[in-house]
Every structure is written in C-alpha cells, then in structure tokens.
Design a protein around this motif. Structure first.
Motif, PDB file in Angstrom:
ATOM      1  N   ILE A  38      36.573  44.609  33.685  1.00 18.84           N
ATOM      2  CA  ILE A  38      37.920  43.879  33.781  1.00 18.84           C
ATOM      3  C   ILE A  38      38.643  43.694  32.445  1.00 18.84           C
ATOM      4  O   ILE A  38      38.313  43.552  31.430  1.00 18.84           O
ATOM      5  CB  ILE A  38      37.467  42.496  34.062  1.00 18.84           C
ATOM      6  CG1 ILE A  38      36.725  42.272  35.234  1.00 18.84           C
ATOM      7  CG2 ILE A  38      38.656  41.329  34.369  1.00 18.84           C
ATOM      8  CD1 ILE A  38      36.100  41.060  35.830  1.00 18.84           C
ATOM      9  N   HIS A  39      39.939  43.985  32.522  1.00 22.43           N
ATOM     10  CA  HIS A  39      41.132  43.839  31.628  1.00 22.43           C
ATOM     11  C   HIS A  39      41.923  42.779  31.839  1.00 22.43           C
ATOM     12  O   HIS A  39      42.372  42.774  32.857  1.00 22.43           O
ATOM     13  CB  HIS A  39      41.646  45.134  31.250  1.00 22.43           C
ATOM     14  CG  HIS A  39      40.994  46.310  30.894  1.00 22.43           C
ATOM     15  ND1 HIS A  39      41.220  46.652  29.512  1.00 22.43           N
ATOM     16  CD2 HIS A  39      40.152  47.171  31.386  1.00 22.43           C
ATOM     17  CE1 HIS A  39      40.266  47.751  29.114  1.00 22.43           C
ATOM     18  NE2 HIS A  39      39.662  48.109  30.554  1.00 22.43           N
ATOM     19  N   GLN A  40      41.865  41.556  30.792  1.00 17.86           N
ATOM     20  CA  GLN A  40      42.683  40.473  31.251  1.00 17.86           C
ATOM     21  C   GLN A  40      43.331  40.176  29.810  1.00 17.86           C
ATOM     22  O   GLN A  40      42.724  39.759  29.037  1.00 17.86           O
ATOM     23  CB  GLN A  40      42.093  39.507  31.951  1.00 17.86           C
ATOM     24  CG  GLN A  40      40.828  38.955  31.496  1.00 17.86           C
ATOM     25  CD  GLN A  40      40.144  38.092  32.282  1.00 17.86           C
ATOM     26  OE1 GLN A  40      40.050  38.185  33.288  1.00 17.86           O
ATOM     27  NE2 GLN A  40      39.326  37.184  31.577  1.00 17.86           N
ATOM     28  N   PRO A  41      44.881  40.002  30.128  1.00 15.22           N
ATOM     29  CA  PRO A  41      45.698  40.369  31.097  1.00 15.22           C
ATOM     30  C   PRO A  41      45.827  41.687  31.215  1.00 15.22           C
ATOM     31  O   PRO A  41      45.198  42.506  30.292  1.00 15.22           O
ATOM     32  CB  PRO A  41      46.988  39.908  30.749  1.00 15.22           C
ATOM     33  CG  PRO A  41      47.084  39.681  29.248  1.00 15.22           C
ATOM     34  CD  PRO A  41      45.575  39.237  28.672  1.00 15.22           C
ATOM     35  N   ALA A  42      46.373  42.250  32.427  1.00 19.45           N
ATOM     36  CA  ALA A  42      46.317  43.614  32.800  1.00 19.45           C
ATOM     37  C   ALA A  42      47.135  44.394  31.741  1.00 19.45           C
ATOM     38  O   ALA A  42      46.760  45.723  31.395  1.00 19.45           O
ATOM     39  CB  ALA A  42      46.709  43.939  34.041  1.00 19.45           C
ATOM     40  N   LEU A  43      48.233  43.918  31.448  1.00 12.30           N
ATOM     41  CA  LEU A  43      49.356  44.405  30.763  1.00 12.30           C
ATOM     42  C   LEU A  43      49.722  45.687  31.455  1.00 12.30           C
ATOM     43  O   LEU A  43      49.837  45.659  32.567  1.00 12.30           O
ATOM     44  CB  LEU A  43      48.828  44.765  29.255  1.00 12.30           C
ATOM     45  CG  LEU A  43      48.565  43.528  28.487  1.00 12.30           C
ATOM     46  CD1 LEU A  43      48.070  43.913  27.209  1.00 12.30           C
ATOM     47  CD2 LEU A  43      49.577  42.591  28.290  1.00 12.30           C
ATOM     48  N   ASP A  44      49.758  46.934  30.880  1.00 12.69           N
ATOM     49  CA  ASP A  44      50.056  48.256  31.352  1.00 12.69           C
ATOM     50  C   ASP A  44      48.614  49.439  31.376  1.00 12.69           C
ATOM     51  O   ASP A  44      48.866  50.325  31.316  1.00 12.69           O
ATOM     52  CB  ASP A  44      51.205  48.898  30.520  1.00 12.69           C
ATOM     53  CG  ASP A  44      51.977  50.039  31.584  1.00 12.69           C
ATOM     54  OD1 ASP A  44      51.825  50.009  32.893  1.00 12.69           O
ATOM     55  OD2 ASP A  44      52.692  50.759  31.002  1.00 12.69           O
ATOM     56  N   ILE A  45      47.619  48.510  31.200  1.00 16.74           N
ATOM     57  CA  ILE A  45      46.474  49.298  31.157  1.00 16.74           C
ATOM     58  C   ILE A  45      46.076  50.320  32.445  1.00 16.74           C
ATOM     59  O   ILE A  45      45.696  51.220  32.147  1.00 16.74           O
ATOM     60  CB  ILE A  45      45.195  48.570  30.828  1.00 16.74           C
ATOM     61  CG1 ILE A  45      43.788  49.204  30.213  1.00 16.74           C
ATOM     62  CG2 ILE A  45      44.506  47.589  32.122  1.00 16.74           C
ATOM     63  CD1 ILE A  45      44.111  49.724  29.029  1.00 16.74           C
ATOM     64  N   GLU A  46      46.411  49.633  33.578  1.00 17.59           N
ATOM     65  CA  GLU A  46      46.296  50.391  34.899  1.00 17.59           C
ATOM     66  C   GLU A  46      47.266  51.795  34.678  1.00 17.59           C
ATOM     67  O   GLU A  46      46.552  52.969  34.897  1.00 17.59           O
ATOM     68  CB  GLU A  46      46.477  49.600  36.007  1.00 17.59           C
ATOM     69  CG  GLU A  46      46.497  50.475  37.424  1.00 17.59           C
ATOM     70  CD  GLU A  46      46.719  49.566  38.691  1.00 17.59           C
ATOM     71  OE1 GLU A  46      46.408  50.187  39.690  1.00 17.59           O
ATOM     72  OE2 GLU A  46      46.858  48.513  38.459  1.00 17.59           O
TER      73      GLU A  46
ATOM     74  N   THR B 282      44.166  45.698  41.674  1.00 15.74           N
ATOM     75  CA  THR B 282      45.248  46.335  41.031  1.00 15.74           C
ATOM     76  C   THR B 282      45.938  44.953  40.128  1.00 15.74           C
ATOM     77  O   THR B 282      45.919  44.063  40.314  1.00 15.74           O
ATOM     78  CB  THR B 282      46.196  46.972  41.824  1.00 15.74           C
ATOM     79  OG1 THR B 282      46.826  45.972  42.526  1.00 15.74           O
ATOM     80  CG2 THR B 282      45.386  48.124  42.688  1.00 15.74           C
ATOM     81  N   THR B 283      46.583  45.730  39.158  1.00 14.19           N
ATOM     82  CA  THR B 283      47.658  44.941  38.243  1.00 14.19           C
ATOM     83  C   THR B 283      48.598  44.089  39.218  1.00 14.19           C
ATOM     84  O   THR B 283      48.639  43.002  39.071  1.00 14.19           O
ATOM     85  CB  THR B 283      48.412  45.706  37.323  1.00 14.19           C
ATOM     86  OG1 THR B 283      47.289  46.235  36.504  1.00 14.19           O
ATOM     87  CG2 THR B 283      49.372  44.884  36.604  1.00 14.19           C
ATOM     88  N   GLU B 284      49.098  44.904  40.283  1.00 13.01           N
ATOM     89  CA  GLU B 284      49.974  43.962  41.135  1.00 13.01           C
ATOM     90  C   GLU B 284      49.360  43.054  42.048  1.00 13.01           C
ATOM     91  O   GLU B 284      49.930  41.782  42.337  1.00 13.01           O
ATOM     92  CB  GLU B 284      50.494  45.312  42.091  1.00 13.01           C
ATOM     93  CG  GLU B 284      51.688  44.667  43.154  1.00 13.01           C
ATOM     94  CD  GLU B 284      51.886  45.683  43.854  1.00 13.01           C
ATOM     95  OE1 GLU B 284      52.890  45.481  45.015  1.00 13.01           O
ATOM     96  OE2 GLU B 284      51.791  46.898  43.869  1.00 13.01           O
ATOM     97  N   GLU B 285      47.873  43.315  42.505  1.00 12.26           N
ATOM     98  CA  GLU B 285      47.378  42.410  43.451  1.00 12.26           C
ATOM     99  C   GLU B 285      47.136  40.940  42.486  1.00 12.26           C
ATOM    100  O   GLU B 285      46.966  40.089  43.090  1.00 12.26           O
ATOM    101  CB  GLU B 285      46.044  42.873  43.731  1.00 12.26           C
ATOM    102  CG  GLU B 285      46.327  44.033  44.936  1.00 12.26           C
ATOM    103  CD  GLU B 285      45.167  44.838  45.070  1.00 12.26           C
ATOM    104  OE1 GLU B 285      45.101  45.493  46.269  1.00 12.26           O
ATOM    105  OE2 GLU B 285      43.907  44.922  44.362  1.00 12.26           O
ATOM    106  N   THR B 286      46.984  41.113  41.282  1.00 12.92           N
ATOM    107  CA  THR B 286      46.640  39.975  40.606  1.00 12.92           C
ATOM    108  C   THR B 286      47.800  39.559  39.644  1.00 12.92           C
ATOM    109  O   THR B 286      47.889  38.508  39.051  1.00 12.92           O
ATOM    110  CB  THR B 286      45.672  40.330  39.337  1.00 12.92           C
ATOM    111  OG1 THR B 286      46.115  41.039  38.186  1.00 12.92           O
ATOM    112  CG2 THR B 286      44.230  40.731  39.998  1.00 12.92           C
ATOM    113  N   ASN B 287      49.103  39.883  40.044  1.00 17.82           N
ATOM    114  CA  ASN B 287      50.214  39.533  39.574  1.00 17.82           C
ATOM    115  C   ASN B 287      50.076  39.600  37.953  1.00 17.82           C
ATOM    116  O   ASN B 287      50.608  38.990  37.235  1.00 17.82           O
ATOM    117  CB  ASN B 287      50.691  38.208  39.671  1.00 17.82           C
ATOM    118  CG  ASN B 287      51.099  38.002  41.189  1.00 17.82           C
ATOM    119  OD1 ASN B 287      51.950  39.098  41.590  1.00 17.82           O
ATOM    120  ND2 ASN B 287      51.053  37.021  42.053  1.00 17.82           N
TER     121      ASN B 287
END
Length: 184
Positions: A111-119, A30-35
C-alpha cells in the motif's frame, strides 16, 4: 452494466506483470477507487528477487503486509524478515527496499498512501517491461536511461538513494537528448 469485454479489459488492467523482474501485481484498490487516499496491490515476488534500488517516497508512506512466504525488508538502515501476518510500515522519506532470498515466493499486500501518481508510475514501468525495453535491475544502457527517466518523472512519488537521484537525473537528461521517451 459492464459488458463481458469491458469486464475482461477491466480485469486485465488489474494485473501489472513485472515477470522479467521477478514479480507481478494484482491491483486491489486503484488511486481512483480511493479518491487518491491510497494505491493497493497484492504483490507476488519470486524466490531470488533482488528488489528495487534503495529509495524513498518523499510524500507517502508504504506498507508491506505478508500473506504467504517470507520477505526481507530494509527500512532505515536495518534488514528485517517478515512472515505471514507481519507488517512493515515505511514512513515518509525513509530509505527502504525489499528482496526475497528465501526458497519460496512471497505474497504480500503493498500500500502507498497517499497514492499521489504512484499508480501511473507503476503502469508506465509495466509497459516498459512488457515492451522489452526495461529490465530490473537495468542490464543495458537503455534500461538504465529509462528507469532513470521514470524515477525523475515521478520524483514526487519516488527518489532513488542508491544510485543517487542526481545520477539518475543526469541519465534522464541524457535520455531526453538521445530521444528516449516514456509511455504516456
């Protein structure tokens, strides 16, 4: 220590079922898990999946790594077929899409990087599909309005090229005027 109920809730939060569109995802990071560094999911894409509209990610790169099956990926004007062990990286701002015209489903890491608000965008799309309000590709006026509103609300993460972002913007404005709302 998590309770069995919170564990099952947590596991169910890991599945984004887009079955009506021909795919489902298992969120692996998740976005949270990867900061915020990335958002990662295993995607299962059925045979015949037509893919999302041609789009860009204005501030993130996207990576497709095929685990099983074959996936056709369109990146910057060219189609390419990926097989197991092959990867395509879509740089920031490059038009792309994907499809599965092959006779078997494909399993891939996305994978999306950085995550931004994609999740959050994908979770909102999942809720719309689960509630029967959205089909992809859109098959009704309301589905067209809702996907347009979703893309416009998340234009930092994703922008449609075909149809053009301005067209989606017009549908989004119309949707707001007509009282359409996206899930939180």
């Amino acid at each position: 220590m998590p309770t069995p109920q919170s564990q099952s809730q947590s596991q169910s939060d890991r599945i984004l079922d887009f079955a009506a569109t021909g795919m489902w995802w298992e969120v692996t990071k998740t976005t949270e898990e990867t900061n915020g560094a990335s958002f990662e999911a295993i995607n299962i894409v059925v045979s015949g999946f037509e893919g999302p509209p041609l789009h860009i990610h204005p501030h993130a790169e996207e990576i497709y790594s095929v685990l099983e099956g074959k996936l056709d990926v369109y990146v910057n004007g060219q189609w390419r077929t990926l097989g197991p062990g092959e990867t395509a990286t879509v740089p920031v701002g490059v038009p792309h899409t994907l499809k599965n015209p092959h006779p078997t489903e494909v399993r891939l890491i996305n994978i999306h990087q950085p995550a931004l608000d994609i999740e959050r965008m994908f979770r909102r799309m999942h809720r719309l599909i689960a509630d029967g309000k959205l089909t992809l590709p859109p098959k009704s006026f309301s589905a067209t309005v809702l996907i347009s509103m979703l893309f416009v609300a998340h234009s930092k993460e994703i922008r449609s090229i075909k149809p053009p972002h301005l067209v989606m913007g017009a549908f989004a404005i119309l949707g707001k005027c007509l009282g359409y709302r996206l899930p939180v």
